[in-house]
Design a protein around this motif. Sequence first.
Motif, short mmCIF file in Angstrom:
data_model
loop_
_atom_site.label_atom_id
_atom_site.label_comp_id
_atom_site.label_asym_id
_atom_site.label_seq_id
_atom_site.Cartn_x
_atom_site.Cartn_y
_atom_site.Cartn_z
N UNK A 229 -0.32 -54.42 22.79
CA UNK A 229 0.69 -55.44 22.57
C UNK A 229 0.61 -56.51 23.65
N UNK A 230 1.04 -57.74 23.38
CA UNK A 230 1.60 -58.16 22.09
C UNK A 230 0.53 -58.32 21.03
N UNK A 231 0.95 -58.18 19.79
CA UNK A 231 0.06 -58.40 18.66
C UNK A 231 0.77 -59.30 17.65
N UNK A 232 0.00 -59.94 16.78
CA UNK A 232 0.56 -60.96 15.90
C UNK A 232 -0.06 -60.86 14.51
N UNK A 233 0.74 -61.12 13.49
CA UNK A 233 0.24 -61.27 12.12
C UNK A 233 -0.06 -62.74 11.90
N UNK A 234 -1.31 -63.04 11.52
CA UNK A 234 -1.77 -64.43 11.41
C UNK A 234 -2.44 -64.63 10.06
N UNK A 235 -2.19 -65.78 9.44
CA UNK A 235 -2.81 -66.12 8.16
C UNK A 235 -4.09 -66.91 8.42
N UNK A 236 -5.25 -66.28 8.12
CA UNK A 236 -6.55 -66.91 8.29
C UNK A 236 -7.04 -67.48 6.96
N UNK A 237 -7.83 -68.52 7.04
CA UNK A 237 -8.41 -69.13 5.85
C UNK A 237 -9.62 -68.31 5.40
N UNK A 238 -9.74 -68.08 4.10
CA UNK A 238 -10.87 -67.33 3.56
C UNK A 238 -10.90 -65.90 4.06
N UNK A 239 -12.11 -65.42 4.40
CA UNK A 239 -12.23 -64.05 4.88
C UNK A 239 -11.99 -63.92 6.37
N UNK A 240 -11.62 -65.03 7.00
CA UNK A 240 -11.30 -65.01 8.42
C UNK A 240 -12.47 -65.21 9.35
#
Length: 412
Positions: A229-240
């Motif tokens: 931690x800390x950790x985060x949920x992130x929206x990546x484009x495509x397969x990342x």
Amino acid sequence: TDCGGKAEMSTTGICQGAHAPLDVTFSYETTEPPTQMSFLGIYATDVDVPFAYDSAGNFVGYTHLSMAYVCGTSYDPTVNDGRCTNSFSVSVPVWSLAPGDYKVALLQYLPPNEFGESGFETKIVPADVLGVITVTADCSAATMDQIAEDNDMMALFPAAVAAKQQEEAAAQAEADQRLDAAEAVSTTILSEGSPSLEIAGTDGINPIVWSSSGPMTVCAVIPLSMNTNPKHLILFVGDGSSGSFYETGLVNQGPAINAPESNEFCVETGVSPGIPGGHYTIGLQSSQLLASVQFTNAFAWVGIMEYNPGQDFGYNYLDIKILWQVTEAQAQAYDSIQVKDSAGNLMAWFYTSCSCDTQVGATAVPNAEHTLRIWMWQYYVPGGLTVSFHPNSGAFIAATAPAWIPWASIGW
């Protein structure tokens, strides 16, 4: 290295602060490729364990200075027998390394045995080492040539290593044999499950998320040894793989918002309004990518544009003009729109591909309008109508029309 399989590093000399990663290309002809979830780690040359523990034996972290998974962060034995493909490339970041010598090692993931135990080897043996790199502040051609000569694998690891590798392999085989016959306890394997990230209620293989249908629940299960931690949920484009992401792509989540500290959690989130349809990846990120899930973002909208009440044959009816819009790539010929009364009774429906309820159309119609006549039959329950869009005519509702019509004033 080449023992029926080959691993070639793009260079053994790294300029300090280099933005270009270390590229390693693998090819396997007569031996099996690594297991899925295996990773490349860069270690100090005197480090021979991949995990660090305190004096009480508690796990405190990884010993690698940089790492990259070789073929994904999850293990699926139904895909290629749980192994990588016969040829692939991996890029490991090196920009943060200080000047000095480092070894590059392949840590193989050990799949679950009959006791459900899985994990990684607890020692880095010579057979795991692919090569040595040197990070230097002197990036002259002469220095790089000297580094290439000094780091030649044949010079660093003489033929005696082959005997050592055989000894290590024999010891490991004996340990594996004991493990197979023993109870579910192992001192040679870190016995933890695979990290996972899932979108609840969706198909596990390339799920479709209808951002128009409301919030979604994302659940993570991370082995304790990986839960940093800390950790985060992130929206990546495509397969990342490009690293491109949306700063505010997820509702109430993102690089500026900490995910729960627990190694197992579920959060309610959603794809933020304005994110176009397409292929995306949600990644759980700390100092490294812990887990990820890919999905297709789709959007649907349905609305009542006009309404005209009337009477015929002694019954009241209502003509409503319905408009719909769907992400074109996700539109299907069997998509339908349903109209129900306040008690959930189905009053009328039609396929969007033909604006009819008989023979489905030949092709999908992602954007159109249709005027539908609805009769107030005897079983109708007053309280208004609900107009909903159903992908592939299933029970799932991807969008619901806004209830702006004054139902009471028109007798409905």
